[in-house]
Design a protein around this motif. Structure first.
Motif, mmCIF file in Angstrom:
data_model
loop_
_atom_site.group_PDB
_atom_site.id
_atom_site.type_symbol
_atom_site.label_atom_id
_atom_site.label_comp_id
_atom_site.label_asym_id
_atom_site.label_seq_id
_atom_site.Cartn_x
_atom_site.Cartn_y
_atom_site.Cartn_z
ATOM 1 N N LEU A 17 -4.580 -0.121 1.566
ATOM 2 C CA LEU A 17 -5.840 0.281 2.181
ATOM 3 C C LEU A 17 -6.769 -0.906 2.301
ATOM 4 O O LEU A 17 -6.516 -1.981 1.766
ATOM 5 C CB LEU A 17 -6.496 1.393 1.347
ATOM 6 C CG LEU A 17 -5.739 2.715 1.375
ATOM 7 C CD1 LEU A 17 -6.416 3.707 0.460
ATOM 8 C CD2 LEU A 17 -5.653 3.257 2.781
ATOM 9 N N ASP A 142 -9.000 2.261 10.895
ATOM 10 C CA ASP A 142 -7.652 1.782 10.610
ATOM 11 C C ASP A 142 -7.386 0.519 11.410
ATOM 12 O O ASP A 142 -7.433 0.530 12.633
ATOM 13 C CB ASP A 142 -6.629 2.858 10.976
ATOM 14 C CG ASP A 142 -5.253 2.547 10.410
ATOM 15 O OD1 ASP A 142 -4.944 1.347 10.220
ATOM 16 O OD2 ASP A 142 -4.485 3.479 10.151
ATOM 17 N N ARG A 184 -8.944 9.193 8.844
ATOM 18 C CA ARG A 184 -8.570 8.913 7.463
ATOM 19 C C ARG A 184 -9.633 9.530 6.578
ATOM 20 O O ARG A 184 -10.815 9.365 6.801
ATOM 21 C CB ARG A 184 -8.514 7.408 7.174
ATOM 22 C CG ARG A 184 -7.445 6.640 7.954
ATOM 23 C CD ARG A 184 -6.054 7.076 7.536
ATOM 24 N NE ARG A 184 -5.087 6.351 8.301
ATOM 25 C CZ ARG A 184 -4.591 6.772 9.437
ATOM 26 N NH1 ARG A 184 -4.996 7.908 9.973
ATOM 27 N NH2 ARG A 184 -3.677 6.044 10.073
ATOM 28 N N ASP A 185 -9.215 10.175 5.465
ATOM 29 C CA ASP A 185 -10.191 10.777 4.566
ATOM 30 C C ASP A 185 -9.533 11.126 3.246
ATOM 31 O O ASP A 185 -8.347 11.422 3.199
ATOM 32 C CB ASP A 185 -10.771 12.050 5.184
ATOM 33 C CG ASP A 185 -12.125 12.415 4.606
ATOM 34 O OD1 ASP A 185 -12.566 11.725 3.675
ATOM 35 O OD2 ASP A 185 -12.736 13.371 5.083
ATOM 36 N N THR A 187 -8.690 10.650 -1.030
ATOM 37 C CA THR A 187 -7.681 9.872 -1.715
ATOM 38 C C THR A 187 -6.390 10.674 -1.735
ATOM 39 O O THR A 187 -6.359 11.781 -2.220
ATOM 40 C CB THR A 187 -8.122 9.597 -3.164
ATOM 41 O OG1 THR A 187 -9.385 8.953 -3.125
ATOM 42 C CG2 THR A 187 -7.116 8.748 -3.877
ATOM 43 N N SER A 188 -5.337 10.118 -1.223
ATOM 44 C CA SER A 188 -4.081 10.842 -1.177
ATOM 45 C C SER A 188 -2.930 9.908 -1.469
ATOM 46 O O SER A 188 -3.022 8.710 -1.299
ATOM 47 C CB SER A 188 -3.891 11.492 0.196
ATOM 48 O OG SER A 188 -3.913 10.501 1.200
ATOM 49 N N THR A 297 0.985 5.240 2.141
ATOM 50 C CA THR A 297 -0.284 5.967 2.148
ATOM 51 C C THR A 297 -0.817 6.120 3.565
ATOM 52 O O THR A 297 -1.532 7.067 3.875
ATOM 53 C CB THR A 297 -1.310 5.240 1.255
ATOM 54 O OG1 THR A 297 -0.726 5.015 -0.024
ATOM 55 C CG2 THR A 297 -2.563 6.065 1.062
ATOM 56 N N SER A 298 -0.453 5.177 4.452
ATOM 57 C CA SER A 298 -0.890 5.271 5.841
ATOM 58 C C SER A 298 -0.310 6.498 6.512
ATOM 59 O O SER A 298 -0.840 6.982 7.514
ATOM 60 C CB SER A 298 -0.458 4.023 6.612
ATOM 61 O OG SER A 298 0.951 3.888 6.572
ATOM 62 N N CYS A 301 -2.261 9.766 4.370
ATOM 63 C CA CYS A 301 -3.687 9.959 4.673
ATOM 64 C C CYS A 301 -3.948 10.800 5.924
ATOM 65 O O CYS A 301 -4.790 11.698 5.897
ATOM 66 C CB CYS A 301 -4.387 8.607 4.798
ATOM 67 S SG CYS A 301 -4.750 7.832 3.215
#
Length: 512
Positions: A17, A142, A184-185, A187-188, A297-298, A301
């Protein structure tokens, strides 16, 4: 297959990130640091880049800072990346206007039916609100977007909502598209769904478990004329799913130790996604593709961001914290099959996202700006730093401060100083009724892993007469001789017979 695929992904595709996105490898004893300076100044004559250059000149004593300033951040926040020695980093960190300084990390850049896996199946009585959907705007932050991708085509879409006042720019050989904007939002973390989809390879290839690979080698070495048969692909249901990928970030939270992280998990492994036509799909592969199978994570998210947008179509006036709470408290409990940290909330947070349940949470934990400021006051941030972060004058006082663990968050966590002593920890929380009027919720505590926790809820029943009514409660956790190897946990569930509002409770003693 799952083990091999996760290992392959770890070697080939990791996403970082924003705050850890630039190389930290530099010459001599210098490395790249991110200098975070909070919100942008509202002064008309303020120019961020000039300010950043002045800071570097003052710290380094050099009139020319060529090669020092890597990047100035001057749009949504104030800060810069620069090559600094350790002594220079210490000087910058002490300067007025600087919130924090931390080193960059370099990781390699690295989700196909995941919507079905999450329960959003077309034609399966999935709730929809088309009118509001067409009036919902999702913003994107992004640096990896390829705007030329067909994924951004607006063919078949209506014009953007009238309230949309923004513009899009950048890229080459494409028509600016205001109809589609990604997101994007929250925490995942990346999790595997039920299907194994092959990774992109430059040549035909097959993935095998270690024992199967060893059997294959044994056959090849012993047979005079080895041969093989390629059979039709068969999809099988992988019951241990979801499994948290080995490369997903693990807790605990190193800054706010009493706030549980990660928040939630969502599909993030082997997801079909748009791919840059200028990039190569795998190592030593010179082909160019429009789509590829990616992990990280991309990929996780945007699933969570999409769920947040889905929830917002039913509740357009809900704040981000209400949507976050709805997603976290309705998540699937993860039946972890591994040992150690990989089997705990430090791997999967509140659980795996469940879009359908999130659209009808019953109760939510709500936060506003004042709550966050009180939290930061409790973290001992100075008034000056708080002004830099919030953009307004803030005076911390005992009346305004709250313990970080008492932030009205959908999860509860506390770090203790030792594992061998008896302890008592309390959490204060407030729930807002977003379900039905005249409802009563009864509390239930379900044991988790690690040492047994004794959890008491006061009051044990919350009665709501109206929608949007708030009720507060206290959670008292007692115990002793905590397991030093893994965090100890339990789950608090508020239920009215229809809704189950679940919050993980985690007590731990070390950074693992």
């Amino acid at each position: 297959m799952a083990t091999l695929a996760a290992s392959s992904c770890l070697l080939s595709c990791l996403l970082v990130l924003f705050l850890s996105s630039v190389s930290a490898v530099t010459d001599d004893d210098k490395q790249v640091y991110i200098v975070y300076m909070g919100s942008l100044s509202s002064r008309a004559d303020y120019t961020p880049t000039s300010d950043h250059m002045s800071i570097l000149q003052e710290v380094t004593g050099e009139s020319s800072i060529e090669g020092r300033l890597v990047r100035s951040y001057k749009r949504s926040f104030n800060g810069f990346a620069a090559r600094l020695s350790e002594s220079e980093r210490e000087k910058v960190a002490k300067m007025v206007g600087v919130v924090s300084v931390f080193p960059n990390k370099k990781l390699q850049l690295q989700t196909t039916t995941s919507w079905d896996f999450m329960g959003l199946k077309e034609g399966k009585k999935t709730k929809r609100n088309p009118t509001v959907e067409s009036d919902t705007i999702i913003g994107v932050i992004d640096s990896g977007i390829t705007p030329e991708s067909l994924s951004f085509s607006d063919k078949g879409f209506n014009p953007p909502p009238k309230k949309w006042k923004g513009v899009c720019s950048g890229g080459e050989n494409f028509t600016c598209n205001n109809k589609l904007i990604g997101a994007r939002d929250y925490t995942s973390e990346g999790s595997r769904d039920t299907e194994d989809v092959a990774f992109i390879h430059p040549l035909p290839a097959a993935g095998l478990l270690t024992e199967d690979f060893e059997s294959l080698l044994s056959y090849l070495e012993s047979a005079d004329s080895p041969h093989a048969t390629v059979l039709k692909t068969e999809a099988i249901f992988n019951r241990p799913s979801p499994v948290i990928a080995s490369f997903s970030s693990r807790g605990p939270n190193t800054i706010a130790v009493d706030i549980l992280k990660p928040d939630i998990t969502a599909p993030g492994v082997e997801i079909l996604a748009a791919y840059s036509p200028d990039g190569e799909p795998s190592q030593h592969d010179t082909r160019h593709v429009k789509y590829s199978v990616l992990s990280g994570t991309s990929m996780s998210c945007p699933h969570v961001a999409g769920v947040a947008a889905y929830v917002k179509t039913f509740y357009p006036k809900w704040s981000p914290s209400m949507i976050q709470s709805a997603i976290m408290t309705t998540a699937w409990p993860v039946n972890a099959t591994r040992t150690g940290i990989a089997s705990t909330e430090f791997a999967y947070g509140a659980g795996h996202v469940d879009p359908i349940a999130a659209s009808n949470p019953g109760l939510v934990y709500e936060l506003d700006k004042a709550d966050h400021i009180a939290f930061l006051c409790g973290m001992n941030y100075t008034s000056h730093v708080l002004k830099v972060i919030s953009g307004e004058t803030v005076t911390c006082s005992e009346e305004k401060e709250i313990l970080p663990r008492n932030l009205n968050y959908p999860s509860m966590s506390a770090k203790l100083s030792g594992s061998g002593t008896t302890f008592t920890v309390t959490f204060n929380r407030t729930l807002t009724n977003v379900g039905t009027p005249n409802s009563a919720y009864t509390s239930k505590v379900v044991a988790g892993h690690g040492s047994k926790l004794d959890v008491k809820i006061m009051p044990s029943v919350l009665s709501f007469k109206a929608v949007n009514e708030k009720q507060s409660f206290m959670v008292t956790v007692t115990g002793s001789d905590l397991d030093p190897e893994v965090p100890s946990s339990a789950n608090l569930i508020w239920s009215d017979g229809t809704h189950n509002v679940r919050s993980p409770i985690v007590i731990y003693t070390s950074d693992y």
